[in-house]
Motif scaffolding. Structure first.
Motif, PDB file in Angstrom:
ATOM      1  N   PRO A  81       5.553 -16.730  11.877  1.00  0.00           N
ATOM      2  CA  PRO A  81       4.952 -15.459  12.293  1.00  0.00           C
ATOM      3  C   PRO A  81       3.805 -15.051  11.366  1.00  0.00           C
ATOM      4  CG  PRO A  81       7.350 -15.299  12.203  1.00  0.00           C
ATOM      5  CD  PRO A  81       6.986 -16.592  11.544  1.00  0.00           C
ATOM      6  N   ALA A  82       2.857 -14.339  11.926  1.00  0.00           N
ATOM      7  CA  ALA A  82       1.804 -13.754  11.096  1.00  0.00           C
ATOM      8  C   ALA A  82       2.418 -12.691  10.189  1.00  0.00           C
ATOM      9  CB  ALA A  82       0.726 -13.132  11.982  1.00  0.00           C
ATOM     10  N   LEU A  83       1.856 -12.527   9.010  1.00  0.00           N
ATOM     11  CA  LEU A  83       2.358 -11.554   8.045  1.00  0.00           C
ATOM     12  C   LEU A  83       2.040 -10.133   8.506  1.00  0.00           C
ATOM     13  CD1 LEU A  83       1.200 -13.405   4.805  1.00  0.00           C
ATOM     14  CD2 LEU A  83       3.522 -13.311   5.747  1.00  0.00           C
ATOM     15  N   THR A  84       2.987  -9.233   8.330  1.00  0.00           N
ATOM     16  CA  THR A  84       2.827  -7.864   8.802  1.00  0.00           C
ATOM     17  C   THR A  84       2.033  -7.023   7.805  1.00  0.00           C
ATOM     18  OG1 THR A  84       4.842  -7.072   7.727  1.00  0.00           O
ATOM     19  CG2 THR A  84       5.060  -8.004   9.961  1.00  0.00           C
ATOM     20  N   TYR A  85       1.563  -5.876   8.292  1.00  0.00           N
ATOM     21  CA  TYR A  85       0.873  -4.952   7.399  1.00  0.00           C
ATOM     22  C   TYR A  85       1.834  -4.406   6.348  1.00  0.00           C
ATOM     23  CZ  TYR A  85      -1.984  -1.200   5.586  1.00  0.00           C
ATOM     24  OH  TYR A  85      -2.685  -0.380   4.732  1.00  0.00           O
ATOM     25  N   ARG A  86       3.087  -4.208   6.714  1.00  0.00           N
ATOM     26  CA  ARG A  86       4.058  -3.726   5.725  1.00  0.00           C
ATOM     27  C   ARG A  86       4.210  -4.736   4.585  1.00  0.00           C
ATOM     28  NH1 ARG A  86       7.820   0.263   5.422  1.00  0.00           N
ATOM     29  NH2 ARG A  86       7.319   0.894   7.566  1.00  0.00           N
ATOM     30  N   THR A  87       4.225  -6.014   4.916  1.00  0.00           N
ATOM     31  CA  THR A  87       4.285  -7.036   3.868  1.00  0.00           C
ATOM     32  C   THR A  87       3.078  -6.925   2.953  1.00  0.00           C
ATOM     33  OG1 THR A  87       5.566  -8.574   5.217  1.00  0.00           O
ATOM     34  CG2 THR A  87       4.263  -9.527   3.437  1.00  0.00           C
ATOM     35  N   TRP A  88       1.905  -6.769   3.562  1.00  0.00           N
ATOM     36  CA  TRP A  88       0.691  -6.614   2.753  1.00  0.00           C
ATOM     37  C   TRP A  88       0.812  -5.384   1.849  1.00  0.00           C
ATOM     38  CZ3 TRP A  88      -2.752  -2.818   1.750  1.00  0.00           C
ATOM     39  CH2 TRP A  88      -3.898  -3.182   1.038  1.00  0.00           C
ATOM     40  N   ALA A  89       1.274  -4.274   2.410  1.00  0.00           N
ATOM     41  CA  ALA A  89       1.390  -3.035   1.640  1.00  0.00           C
ATOM     42  C   ALA A  89       2.357  -3.199   0.471  1.00  0.00           C
ATOM     43  CB  ALA A  89       1.842  -1.901   2.556  1.00  0.00           C
ATOM     44  N   GLN A  90       3.457  -3.884   0.696  1.00  0.00           N
ATOM     45  CA  GLN A  90       4.427  -4.105  -0.383  1.00  0.00           C
ATOM     46  C   GLN A  90       3.816  -4.947  -1.500  1.00  0.00           C
ATOM     47  OE1 GLN A  90       7.452  -5.826   2.097  1.00  0.00           O
ATOM     48  NE2 GLN A  90       8.570  -3.889   2.341  1.00  0.00           N
ATOM     49  N   GLU A  91       3.008  -5.918  -1.133  1.00  0.00           N
ATOM     50  CA  GLU A  91       2.388  -6.786  -2.137  1.00  0.00           C
ATOM     51  C   GLU A  91       1.294  -6.079  -2.933  1.00  0.00           C
ATOM     52  OE1 GLU A  91       3.033 -10.944   0.409  1.00  0.00           O
ATOM     53  OE2 GLU A  91       1.006 -10.193   0.000  1.00  0.00           O
ATOM     54  N   HIS A  92       0.701  -5.035  -2.357  1.00  0.00           N
ATOM     55  CA  HIS A  92      -0.429  -4.355  -2.998  1.00  0.00           C
ATOM     56  C   HIS A  92      -0.102  -2.916  -3.393  1.00  0.00           C
ATOM     57  CE1 HIS A  92      -2.310  -7.718  -0.851  1.00  0.00           C
ATOM     58  NE2 HIS A  92      -3.305  -7.620  -1.704  1.00  0.00           N
ATOM     59  N   ALA A  93       1.164  -2.569  -3.402  1.00  0.00           N
ATOM     60  CA  ALA A  93       1.563  -1.173  -3.631  1.00  0.00           C
ATOM     61  C   ALA A  93       1.039  -0.619  -4.949  1.00  0.00           C
ATOM     62  CB  ALA A  93       3.082  -1.046  -3.572  1.00  0.00           C
ATOM     63  N   THR A  94       1.011  -1.441  -5.987  1.00  0.00           N
ATOM     64  CA  THR A  94       0.607  -0.926  -7.302  1.00  0.00           C
ATOM     65  C   THR A  94      -0.831  -0.422  -7.310  1.00  0.00           C
ATOM     66  OG1 THR A  94       0.038  -3.182  -7.998  1.00  0.00           O
ATOM     67  CG2 THR A  94       2.243  -2.365  -8.572  1.00  0.00           C
ATOM     68  N   ALA A  95      -1.667  -0.947  -6.419  1.00  0.00           N
ATOM     69  CA  ALA A  95      -3.058  -0.491  -6.366  1.00  0.00           C
ATOM     70  C   ALA A  95      -3.159   0.955  -5.906  1.00  0.00           C
ATOM     71  CB  ALA A  95      -3.868  -1.388  -5.436  1.00  0.00           C
ATOM     72  N   PHE A  96      -2.130   1.438  -5.207  1.00  0.00           N
ATOM     73  CA  PHE A  96      -2.135   2.794  -4.668  1.00  0.00           C
ATOM     74  C   PHE A  96      -1.373   3.778  -5.560  1.00  0.00           C
ATOM     75  CE2 PHE A  96      -2.917  -0.093  -1.232  1.00  0.00           C
ATOM     76  CZ  PHE A  96      -3.797   0.565  -0.387  1.00  0.00           C
ATOM     77  N   GLN A  97      -0.846   3.280  -6.663  1.00  0.00           N
ATOM     78  CA  GLN A  97      -0.020   4.106  -7.535  1.00  0.00           C
ATOM     79  C   GLN A  97      -0.684   4.291  -8.890  1.00  0.00           C
ATOM     80  OE1 GLN A  97       3.281   1.391  -7.246  1.00  0.00           O
ATOM     81  NE2 GLN A  97       4.434   2.754  -5.893  1.00  0.00           N
ATOM     82  N   LEU A  98      -0.479   5.464  -9.487  1.00  0.00           N
ATOM     83  CA  LEU A  98      -0.986   5.714 -10.829  1.00  0.00           C
ATOM     84  C   LEU A  98      -0.220   4.862 -11.827  1.00  0.00           C
ATOM     85  CD1 LEU A  98      -1.433   9.590 -10.883  1.00  0.00           C
ATOM     86  CD2 LEU A  98      -3.251   7.876 -11.029  1.00  0.00           C
ATOM     87  N   THR A  99      -0.951   4.255 -12.757  1.00  0.00           N
ATOM     88  CA  THR A  99      -0.298   3.468 -13.799  1.00  0.00           C
ATOM     89  C   THR A  99       0.287   4.404 -14.851  1.00  0.00           C
ATOM     90  OG1 THR A  99      -1.887   1.682 -13.465  1.00  0.00           O
ATOM     91  CG2 THR A  99      -0.622   1.662 -15.516  1.00  0.00           C
ATOM     92  N   PRO A 100       1.581   4.273 -15.156  1.00  0.00           N
ATOM     93  CA  PRO A 100       2.199   5.157 -16.152  1.00  0.00           C
ATOM     94  C   PRO A 100       1.494   5.055 -17.503  1.00  0.00           C
ATOM     95  CG  PRO A 100       3.855   3.873 -14.973  1.00  0.00           C
ATOM     96  CD  PRO A 100       2.534   3.304 -14.587  1.00  0.00           C
TER      97      PRO A 100
END
Length: 281
Positions: free
Chosen positions: A262-281
């Motif tokens: 199967p093609a990879l889902t957007y949720r999979t992409w989001a999980q792999e790139h989540a740190t880019a959307f979060q403030l670094t402690p």
């Protein structure tokens, strides 16, 4: 051993193409502007140069068996001598194009992607006509990090975004098998999601609720211009997003057909790139 040239080797798609080819046992040559900062695997043959420089392209393509080619601009200006230099050295070319290209229109009406495709006629080409890249939604990352509002044009525009790893995997498959010569493959993700749904998934993955505010077309155009976009590109992009509200992008079966998964889902992409959307402690 087969040697394949990868242009854009340090980019979002290109790095995965390089890795996939190495894993397949292929010799990989990469054309990069800054070898010292490329951070490519040691096994890669690195050639210094810019993709817009025909002399550098000719040097990099000499002696290779195939090439993965992309053009870095939304304008085809300067592309003709570069493509000529490439195809004089190597006939087998897999080109990363766009789903927006239509065969019933002349090249000039298909933007830079159609014009590059036209320049490659005469080579042993394969066109990868990709839809929207999931990775482009990194454009929302700064808004996620600094507040709780994402401003977008046409929030209900439906897109079948594709993971960059799927584009690269298809590129590897097509580079390694000549049966794909002359094929025009439309590449998409496995589902249509509105921009609202994409942001909702990012909120769920990052644990940060976000509100959505709709930009007017004028605001959206101005935002693109502020980022350095060509005025024509800004105009056509905003109009395209608006059209997707009532006419969403299609879902193509090409990725699962060629990759046997199967093609990879957007949720999979989001999980792999989540740190880019979060403030670094």
């Amino acid at each position: 051993m087969t040697t394949i040239l990868v242009t854009g080797a340090t980019g979002r798609v290109g790095r995965h193409v390089v890795q996939g080819l190495l894993e397949a046992g292929t010799t990989v040559r990469a054309l990069v502007r800054n070898p010292a900062g490329a951070a490519l695997p040691e096994a890669v043959e690195v050639v210094q140069g810019d993709i817009t420089d025909e002399a550098a392209v000719e040097r990099a393509a000499t002696g290779v068996d195939a090439a993965f080619f992309l053009w870095p601009s939304f304008s085809a200006e300067g592309a003709r001598p570069v493509v000529a230099a490439l195809t004089e050295q190597v006939s087998r070319v897999v080109y990363l194009s766009s789903m927006s290209v239509r065969d019933d229109r002349p090249p000039a009406a298909n933007g830079v992607w159609g014009q590059i495709e036209d320049l490659l006629v005469g080579s042993d080409w394969t066109y990868l006509r990709a839809g929207g890249f999931a990775v482009n939604t990194l454009g929302w990352a700064a808004e996620f990090r600094r507040g709780d509002v994402v401003r977008v044009a046409s929030p209900e525009a439906g897109r079948s975004l594709i993971h960059e790893r799927d584009i690269a995997a298809v590129a590897v498959v097509t580079l390694l098998d000549d049966k794909h010569i002359g094929q025009k493959y439309v590449l998409t993700g496995p589902e249509v999601l509105t921009q609202t749904q994409q942001i909702t998934i990012l909120s769920e993955v990052t644990g940060k609720p976000m509100r959505i505010e709709e930009q007017t077309p004028a605001e959206a155009r101005q935002a693109m211009l502020a980022l350095g976009a060509d005025p024509t590109l800004a105009e056509t992009s905003v109009a395209y997003w608006a059209s997707l509200v009532t006419n969403p992008e299609p879902v193509s079966p090409t990725v699962p057909t060629l990759l046997s998964r199967p093609a990879l889902t957007y949720r999979t992409w989001a999980q792999e790139h989540a740190t880019a959307f979060q403030l670094t402690p």
